[in-house]
Design an enzyme around this catalytic site. Structure first.
Site, PDB file in Angstrom:
ATOM      1  CG  LEU A  72      -2.304  -0.829   1.031  1.00 46.06           C
ATOM      2  CD1 LEU A  72      -2.216  -2.181   0.877  1.00 46.06           C
ATOM      3  CD2 LEU A  72      -2.936  -0.479   2.562  1.00 46.06           C
ATOM      4  CE1 TYR A 144      -1.395   7.401  -5.776  1.00 49.81           C
ATOM      5  CE2 TYR A 144      -3.246   7.723  -7.438  1.00 49.81           C
ATOM      6  CZ  TYR A 144      -2.600   7.208  -6.112  1.00 49.81           C
ATOM      7  OH  TYR A 144      -3.590   6.276  -5.504  1.00 49.81           O
ATOM      8  CB  THR A 174     -11.451   4.299   0.130  1.00 49.63           C
ATOM      9  OG1 THR A 174     -11.676   3.586  -0.926  1.00 49.63           O
ATOM     10  CG2 THR A 174     -12.006   3.635   1.402  1.00 49.63           C
TER      11      THR A 174
HETATM   12  P1  NAD Z   1      -2.150   7.290   2.811  1.00 49.42           P
HETATM   13  O1  NAD Z   1      -1.228   8.586   2.308  1.00 49.42           O
HETATM   14  O2  NAD Z   1      -2.811   7.519   4.292  1.00 49.42           O
HETATM   15  O3  NAD Z   1      -1.173   5.872   3.078  1.00 49.42           O
HETATM   16  C1  NAD Z   1       0.097   5.934   2.300  1.00 49.42           C
HETATM   17  C2  NAD Z   1       1.192   5.362   3.164  1.00 49.42           C
HETATM   18  O4  NAD Z   1       2.426   4.979   2.729  1.00 49.42           O
HETATM   19  C3  NAD Z   1       1.309   6.406   4.228  1.00 49.42           C
HETATM   20  O5  NAD Z   1       1.569   6.105   5.529  1.00 49.42           O
HETATM   21  C4  NAD Z   1       2.943   6.927   3.845  1.00 49.42           C
HETATM   22  O6  NAD Z   1       3.713   7.348   4.711  1.00 49.42           O
HETATM   23  C5  NAD Z   1       3.476   5.653   3.198  1.00 49.42           C
HETATM   24  N1  NAD Z   1       4.323   5.911   2.474  1.00 49.42           N
HETATM   25  C6  NAD Z   1       4.440   6.619   1.028  1.00 49.42           C
HETATM   26  N2  NAD Z   1       5.576   6.559   0.351  1.00 49.42           N
HETATM   27  C7  NAD Z   1       6.298   5.411   0.974  1.00 49.42           C
HETATM   28  C8  NAD Z   1       7.400   4.950   0.807  1.00 49.42           C
HETATM   29  N3  NAD Z   1       8.374   5.152  -0.323  1.00 49.42           N
HETATM   30  N4  NAD Z   1       8.033   3.965   1.536  1.00 49.42           N
HETATM   31  C9  NAD Z   1       7.267   3.412   2.772  1.00 49.42           C
HETATM   32  N5  NAD Z   1       6.180   3.861   2.718  1.00 49.42           N
HETATM   33  C10 NAD Z   1       5.577   4.945   2.156  1.00 49.42           C
HETATM   34  O7  NAD Z   1      -3.090   6.883   1.701  1.00 49.42           O
HETATM   35  P2  NAD Z   1      -4.266   5.773   1.755  1.00 49.42           P
HETATM   36  O8  NAD Z   1      -5.350   6.555   1.255  1.00 49.42           O
HETATM   37  O9  NAD Z   1      -4.214   5.107   2.870  1.00 49.42           O
HETATM   38  O10 NAD Z   1      -3.482   4.864   0.433  1.00 49.42           O
HETATM   39  C11 NAD Z   1      -3.050   3.470   0.576  1.00 49.42           C
HETATM   40  C12 NAD Z   1      -3.003   2.809  -0.682  1.00 49.42           C
HETATM   41  O11 NAD Z   1      -4.177   2.863  -1.600  1.00 49.42           O
HETATM   42  C13 NAD Z   1      -2.004   3.821  -1.673  1.00 49.42           C
HETATM   43  O12 NAD Z   1      -1.239   2.936  -2.476  1.00 49.42           O
HETATM   44  C14 NAD Z   1      -3.006   4.257  -2.582  1.00 49.42           C
HETATM   45  O13 NAD Z   1      -2.447   4.813  -3.874  1.00 49.42           O
HETATM   46  C15 NAD Z   1      -4.158   3.597  -2.659  1.00 49.42           C
HETATM   47  N6  NAD Z   1      -5.707   3.995  -3.049  1.00 49.42           N
HETATM   48  C16 NAD Z   1      -6.209   4.761  -1.976  1.00 49.42           C
HETATM   49  C17 NAD Z   1      -7.360   5.443  -2.609  1.00 49.42           C
HETATM   50  C18 NAD Z   1      -8.345   6.251  -1.329  1.00 49.42           C
HETATM   51  O14 NAD Z   1      -9.350   6.547  -1.843  1.00 49.42           O
HETATM   52  N7  NAD Z   1      -7.918   6.056  -0.114  1.00 49.42           N
HETATM   53  C19 NAD Z   1      -7.888   5.151  -3.616  1.00 49.42           C
HETATM   54  C20 NAD Z   1      -7.049   4.544  -4.702  1.00 49.42           C
HETATM   55  C21 NAD Z   1      -5.840   3.982  -4.297  1.00 49.42           C
END
Ligand code: NAD
Ligand code: UDP
Ligand code: UDP
Length: 312
Positions: A72, A144, A174
């Site tokens: 993630l 992205y 989400t």
């Molecule tokens: P978020 O930003 O809260 O969580 C992402 C986490 O990844 C953070 O804790 C961040 O510190 C960590 N991170 C970022 N770069 C990193 C790296 N290089 N090494 C280690 N950790 C790293 O976002 P989220 O909403 O929880 O999203 C989680 C995943 O789900 C992501 O991959 C995102 O692309 C995907 N996603 C989320 C949504 C949404 O609506 N929330 C929609 C589509 C995809």
């Protein structure tokens, strides 16, 4: 009991996933570089003997012994992923290579958190997995979108070339508790603005649509996909099918919170998708999954979280 690695485990979705896996009795390795995540999201797990926190950036190799990997790690909100676009694409691409290398060495099953941004500004509606998308390769969202597209390619190439056991989910918008109050996504922005009696900022005219899934439903989908039959790799859409305009969302939030907030219209960002709604027939047929939680109920839970949060 399995040993499970969650990259991005201190983020919004990752921390809810860690909670669920711990509750199910697994041993969880939560890996995060805290770019957008926060220790606050996982503090309550720190004393648990089955939980381990690793500060690490997935763009660098790491050697661990695990049975499953949920990948993630990636900033998810436009403000954050555009603040360091080169790091964003490295995280998706180099991060995927390292996690796939880890899965290859250990034989772990690996799930990729992909995204509806794969479809870009979609020309077909609702979006089905067989649609290849309409993505700008050189715009401000490309770090992205194209990073996530390349990560999908890597997953399928590692599967074809090295026989890896892969799972790919395409997550649609989400929301829920533990979203970062300043991460710029629409639900958190509107709630924080309304709670502070500020005007809600609608980008553009507000007739663009999104479909919002509550976090608990999404985590159910992740777990069902991870445990699905071994031949089913995806990609599979996970999201809610109830579609709303941003104007409808803003009015709903103002009504729920009360106060004096009005709506203010500001410039629409470049390449902002006009409509988005998942076709989730594949998830329903293969995983028996569909969301159960309404936008209204989810918003109430999220508003309560932000009300109590000391961060605003
Ligand atoms: P978020 O930003 O809260 O969580 C992402 C986490 O990844 C953070 O804790 C961040 O510190 C960590 N991170 C970022 N770069 C990193 C790296 N290089 N090494 C280690 N950790 C790293 O976002 P989220 O909403 O929880 O999203 C989680 C995943 O789900 C992501 O991959 C995102 O692309 C995907 N996603 C989320 C949504 C949404 O609506 N929330 C929609 C589509 C995809
Ligand atoms: N890798 C890792 N942890 C592991 C195994 C591999 O971080 O347990 C990294 C490794 O550094 C490599 C990448 O994953 O750069 C891809 O691994 P793969 O085996 O596919 O490639 P190779 O090592 O042959 O370049
Ligand atoms: N948006 C908005 N006001 C805000 C934040 C976002 O009108 O304060 C709009 C944004 O332009 C987009 C939609 O809400 O059309 C969803 O934005 P978000 O960043 O949450 O997710 P994504 O664009 O990745 O779907």
């Amino acid at each position: 009991m399995k040993k499970i690695l969650v990259t991005g485990g201190a983020g919004f979705l990752g921390s809810h996933l860690c909670d669920r896996l711990i509750n199910e009795g697994h041993e969880v390795l939560c890996l995060d570089n805290f770019f957008t995540g926060s220790k606050n999201n996982i503090t309550h797990l720190l004393g648990n003997p089955n939980f381990e926190l690793i500060r690490h950036d997935v763009t660098f190799p790491i050697y661990l012994e695990v049975d499953q990997i949920y990948n993630l790690a990636s900033p998810a909100s436009p403000i954050h992923y555009q603040s360091d676009p080169v790091q964003t694409i490295k995280t998706s691409v180099q991060g995927a290579i390292n996690m796939l290398g880890l899965a290859k060495r250990t034989g772990a099953r690996i799930l990729q958190a992909s995204t509806s941004e794969i479809y870009g500004d979609p020309e077909i509606h609702p979006q089905v997995e067989s649609y290849w998308g309409n993505v700008n390769s050189i715009g401000p969202r490309s770090c992205y979108d194209e990073g996530k597209r390349c990560a999908e390619t890597l997953f399928f190439d590692y599967e074809r070339q090295h026989g890896l056991d892969i799972k790919v989910v395409r997550i649609f918008n989400t929301f829920g508790p533990r979203m970062h109050p300043n991460d710029g996504r629409v639900v958190s922005n509107f709630i924080v603005q309304a709670l502070n009696d500020k005007d809600l900022t609608i980008y553009g005219n507000g007739i663009q649509t999104r479909s919002f899934c509550y976090v608990d439903d999404m985590i159910d989908g992740f777990l069902k996909m991870m445990e699905s039959e071994s031949g089913f790799k995806g990609p599979v859409n996970l999201g809610n099918c109830d579609e709303f305009t941003m104007l409808e969302l803003a009015n709903k939030i103002i009504k729920k919170i009360g106060g004096n907030s009005k709506i203010s219209f500001v410039t629409l960002p470049t390449d902002d998708p006009k409509r988005r709604k998942p076709d989730i027939s594949l998830a329903y047929n293969k995983l028996g999954w569909k969301p159960k939680i309404s936008l209204d109920y989810g918003l109430e839970k999220t508003i309560n979280y932000f009300r109590k949060s000391s961060k605003i």
